[in-house]
Design a protein around this motif. Structure first.
Motif, PDB file in Angstrom:
ATOM      1  N   PHE A   1       0.828  -1.215   0.000  1.00 38.58           N
ATOM      2  CA  PHE A   1       0.000   0.000   0.000  1.00 38.58           C
ATOM      3  C   PHE A   1       0.859   1.259   0.000  1.00 38.58           C
ATOM      4  O   PHE A   1       2.089   1.192   0.018  1.00 38.58           O
ATOM      5  CB  PHE A   1      -0.975  -0.013   1.185  1.00 38.58           C
ATOM      6  N   ASN A   2       0.181   2.417  -0.030  1.00 31.92           N
ATOM      7  CA  ASN A   2       0.807   3.746   0.053  1.00 31.92           C
ATOM      8  C   ASN A   2       1.993   3.892  -0.903  1.00 31.92           C
ATOM      9  O   ASN A   2       3.094   4.282  -0.505  1.00 31.92           O
ATOM     10  CB  ASN A   2       1.214   4.052   1.498  1.00 31.92           C
ATOM     11  N   ALA A   3       1.741   3.598  -2.180  1.00 32.68           N
ATOM     12  CA  ALA A   3       2.804   3.632  -3.191  1.00 32.68           C
ATOM     13  C   ALA A   3       2.979   5.033  -3.775  1.00 32.68           C
ATOM     14  O   ALA A   3       2.040   5.832  -3.810  1.00 32.68           O
ATOM     15  CB  ALA A   3       2.451   2.663  -4.323  1.00 32.68           C
ATOM     16  N   GLY A   4       4.192   5.293  -4.253  1.00 39.31           N
ATOM     17  CA  GLY A   4       4.463   6.455  -5.094  1.00 39.31           C
ATOM     18  C   GLY A   4       4.558   5.965  -6.527  1.00 39.31           C
ATOM     19  O   GLY A   4       5.048   4.845  -6.770  1.00 39.31           O
ATOM     20  N   VAL A   5       4.101   6.779  -7.482  1.00 38.10           N
ATOM     21  CA  VAL A   5       4.086   6.347  -8.884  1.00 38.10           C
ATOM     22  C   VAL A   5       4.594   7.482  -9.765  1.00 38.10           C
ATOM     23  O   VAL A   5       4.296   8.659  -9.504  1.00 38.10           O
ATOM     24  CB  VAL A   5       2.656   5.945  -9.332  1.00 38.10           C
ATOM     25  N   ALA A   6       5.378   7.130 -10.790  1.00 38.00           N
ATOM     26  CA  ALA A   6       5.876   8.142 -11.743  1.00 38.00           C
ATOM     27  C   ALA A   6       5.900   7.518 -13.134  1.00 38.00           C
ATOM     28  O   ALA A   6       5.884   6.286 -13.278  1.00 38.00           O
ATOM     29  CB  ALA A   6       7.287   8.582 -11.364  1.00 38.00           C
ATOM     30  N   PHE A   7       5.941   8.387 -14.149  1.00 34.67           N
ATOM     31  CA  PHE A   7       6.206   7.922 -15.510  1.00 34.67           C
ATOM     32  C   PHE A   7       7.648   8.295 -15.781  1.00 34.67           C
ATOM     33  O   PHE A   7       8.019   9.471 -15.750  1.00 34.67           O
ATOM     34  CB  PHE A   7       5.247   8.589 -16.498  1.00 34.67           C
ATOM     35  N   PHE A   8       8.519   7.291 -15.973  1.00 33.70           N
ATOM     36  CA  PHE A   8       9.957   7.535 -16.009  1.00 33.70           C
ATOM     37  C   PHE A   8      10.593   6.669 -17.080  1.00 33.70           C
ATOM     38  O   PHE A   8      10.376   5.452 -17.100  1.00 33.70           O
ATOM     39  CB  PHE A   8      10.541   7.199 -14.619  1.00 33.70           C
ATOM     40  N   ASN A   9      11.353   7.278 -17.973  1.00 33.81           N
ATOM     41  CA  ASN A   9      12.036   6.558 -19.050  1.00 33.81           C
ATOM     42  C   ASN A   9      11.099   5.631 -19.825  1.00 33.81           C
ATOM     43  O   ASN A   9      11.399   4.459 -20.057  1.00 33.81           O
ATOM     44  CB  ASN A   9      13.220   5.752 -18.490  1.00 33.81           C
ATOM     45  N   GLY A  10       9.921   6.164 -20.186  1.00 32.02           N
ATOM     46  CA  GLY A  10       9.019   5.436 -21.079  1.00 32.02           C
ATOM     47  C   GLY A  10       8.138   4.387 -20.439  1.00 32.02           C
ATOM     48  O   GLY A  10       7.452   3.637 -21.149  1.00 32.02           O
ATOM     49  N   ARG A  11       8.114   4.301 -19.123  1.00 33.35           N
ATOM     50  CA  ARG A  11       7.201   3.341 -18.481  1.00 33.35           C
ATOM     51  C   ARG A  11       6.761   3.874 -17.118  1.00 33.35           C
ATOM     52  O   ARG A  11       7.398   4.776 -16.560  1.00 33.35           O
ATOM     53  CB  ARG A  11       7.849   1.964 -18.348  1.00 33.35           C
ATOM     54  N   TYR A  12       5.672   3.307 -16.625  1.00 34.92           N
ATOM     55  CA  TYR A  12       5.210   3.673 -15.286  1.00 34.92           C
ATOM     56  C   TYR A  12       6.034   2.901 -14.259  1.00 34.92           C
ATOM     57  O   TYR A  12       6.344   1.719 -14.472  1.00 34.92           O
ATOM     58  CB  TYR A  12       3.745   3.289 -15.097  1.00 34.92           C
ATOM     59  N   VAL A  13       6.390   3.573 -13.185  1.00 34.67           N
ATOM     60  CA  VAL A  13       7.143   2.926 -12.097  1.00 34.67           C
ATOM     61  C   VAL A  13       6.371   3.150 -10.802  1.00 34.67           C
ATOM     62  O   VAL A  13       5.908   4.268 -10.542  1.00 34.67           O
ATOM     63  CB  VAL A  13       8.544   3.552 -11.918  1.00 34.67           C
ATOM     64  N   MET A  14       6.253   2.108 -10.026  1.00 32.65           N
ATOM     65  CA  MET A  14       5.598   2.217  -8.728  1.00 32.65           C
ATOM     66  C   MET A  14       6.573   1.740  -7.647  1.00 32.65           C
ATOM     67  O   MET A  14       7.178   0.675  -7.789  1.00 32.65           O
ATOM     68  CB  MET A  14       4.344   1.324  -8.707  1.00 32.65           C
ATOM     69  N   VAL A  15       6.742   2.540  -6.608  1.00 38.90           N
ATOM     70  CA  VAL A  15       7.499   2.098  -5.434  1.00 38.90           C
ATOM     71  C   VAL A  15       6.480   1.959  -4.311  1.00 38.90           C
ATOM     72  O   VAL A  15       5.778   2.922  -3.977  1.00 38.90           O
ATOM     73  CB  VAL A  15       8.611   3.101  -5.064  1.00 38.90           C
ATOM     74  N   PHE A  16       6.333   0.759  -3.798  1.00 44.17           N
ATOM     75  CA  PHE A  16       5.248   0.494  -2.847  1.00 44.17           C
ATOM     76  C   PHE A  16       5.805   0.074  -1.489  1.00 44.17           C
ATOM     77  O   PHE A  16       6.927  -0.407  -1.374  1.00 44.17           O
ATOM     78  CB  PHE A  16       4.296  -0.584  -3.400  1.00 44.17           C
ATOM     79  N   ARG A  17       4.985   0.265  -0.493  1.00 39.52           N
ATOM     80  CA  ARG A  17       5.323  -0.155   0.872  1.00 39.52           C
ATOM     81  C   ARG A  17       4.844  -1.591   1.085  1.00 39.52           C
ATOM     82  O   ARG A  17       3.713  -1.932   0.726  1.00 39.52           O
ATOM     83  CB  ARG A  17       4.622   0.794   1.843  1.00 39.52           C
ATOM     84  N   ASN A  18       5.695  -2.395   1.655  1.00 38.19           N
ATOM     85  CA  ASN A  18       5.341  -3.788   1.970  1.00 38.19           C
ATOM     86  C   ASN A  18       5.565  -4.019   3.452  1.00 38.19           C
ATOM     87  O   ASN A  18       6.699  -4.059   3.924  1.00 38.19           O
ATOM     88  CB  ASN A  18       6.229  -4.730   1.140  1.00 38.19           C
TER      89      ASN A  18
END
Ligand code: BMA
Length: 325
Positions: free
Chosen positions: A26-43
């Motif tokens: 949950f509580n992820a950060g998301v960006a569009f970076f170098n041509g794709r979506y990236v999600m960094v999520f909390r586990n």
């Protein structure tokens, strides 16, 4: 205009999608970076030792990474990315938010330390190596960066916890600071007080990093309504009484310390099973908002502190909600 819709395929990410020990995603950060979506999520992981009464406790937190071509379907990297286990001062590293500035990806995060909660900013180019640029003094978290300099300076939103001076009432507000270099921060000022949010009676805080629109900076915030007479669904060993809403406001393009519009109702509130039931039910915690070229806006949010969900709308609809203060 397209009203806000929760994606029918929600949640977009949950423990079942993770190829390593995972509990709450949950509580992820998301960006569009170098041509794709990236999600960094909390586990939050390590729920093997459940409490005897059937309640659950977690034993560790790490940050994982996932990638996507369309923002809806995600592939999770084989191993967790950031885990702060070798520093005796740190308990956990959590609630990431991502902002791309001038082709580099910046990660804001919260750290629970033995001497208080701190906010940090790091930079990465590959979601492998990262450099920590700055850390606040306690108590502060929920930092988000604007995606470009404004009047020659970087700008962030943040949420300090003034407990002593607010009578230990959990009435916390959204603040703003500026920096010449992302390391040294100052000129801090109050942006939004909790008293200006009709659906909050406790703390508020920044949510996803702002997006630039023709009318101003659109930015989400979270807002907490606490009612001790109401017991919300929880897996914890204590009553849970705080409902978290997602809210939205509009800031002046050239002077973002000016709020030019605020939606007086929640933008997102818990209505679906995956939002109402979970580790802490009725929690909506937006951490990512992306504006696509066609005007579609994707808002990613932690639901019930248990899974990551997506809501989709368009930028004109969000602008139409923001009324002058
Ligand atoms: C806040 C943070 C968030 C969490 C929320 C609801 O104080 O800890 O990480 O999602 O509470 O539990």
């Amino acid at each position: 205009m397209r009203k806000i819709e929760k994606y029918t395929g929600n949640p977009v990410l949950s423990a079942a999608d993770i190829p390593y020990d995972a509990g709450l995603i949950f509580n992820a950060g998301v960006a569009f970076f170098n041509g794709r979506y990236v999600m960094v999520f909390r586990n939050d992981y390590g729920f093997a030792a459940d409490l005897p009464n059937g309640r659950r406790e977690n034993h560790g937190t790490n940050l994982g990474v996932a990638f996507s071509k369309d923002g809806y379907h995600w592939e999770v990297a084989a191993k967790p990315w950031i885990q702060m286990v070798d520093d005796p001062e740190i308990y956990r590293f959590y609630d990431p938010r991502l902002t791309v500035i001038d082709g580099r990806c910046y990660l804001c995060f919260a750290v629970d330390t033995r001497h208080g909660v701190r906010g940090g900013i790091a930079v990465t180019d590959d979601f492998d190596k990262f450099d920590i640029l700055t850390m606040t003094v306690p108590e502060n978290r929920n930092m988000v960066l604007f995606p470009e300099k404004i009047n020659g300076r970087y700008v962030r939103l943040e949420r300090p916890f003034p407990e002593y001076s607010r009578g230990y009432q959990e009435r916390f507000d959204v603040w703003m600071s500026a920096s010449p270099d992302l390391r040294y921060w100052g000129d801090s000022q109050l942006l939004l007080g909790v008293e200006h949010v009709p659906f909050a009676n406790a703390k508020i805080g920044p949510a996803a990093p702002p997006i630039k629109t023709r009318k101003g900076w659109l930015t989400t915030f979270h807002a907490v309504y606490k009612d001790n007479d109401r017991k919300l669904n929880t897996w914890e060993n204590a009553p849970w009484t705080k409902e978290y809403y997602g809210g939205i406001m509009l800031l002046d393009l050239y002077d973002p310390s000016k709020i030019i519009g605020l939606c007086r109702k929640p933008l997102l509130e818990a209505t679906e099973k995956y939002e109402i039931e979970g580790f802490r039910g009725s929690v909506i915690f937006p951490g990512g908002m992306l504006l696509d070229a066609d005007g579609e806006v994707k808002i990613y949010y932690g639901a019930a502190d248990t899974v990551e969900a997506l809501a989709v709308t368009d930028v004109e609809y969000l602008l139409s909600l923001c009324e002058p203060l």
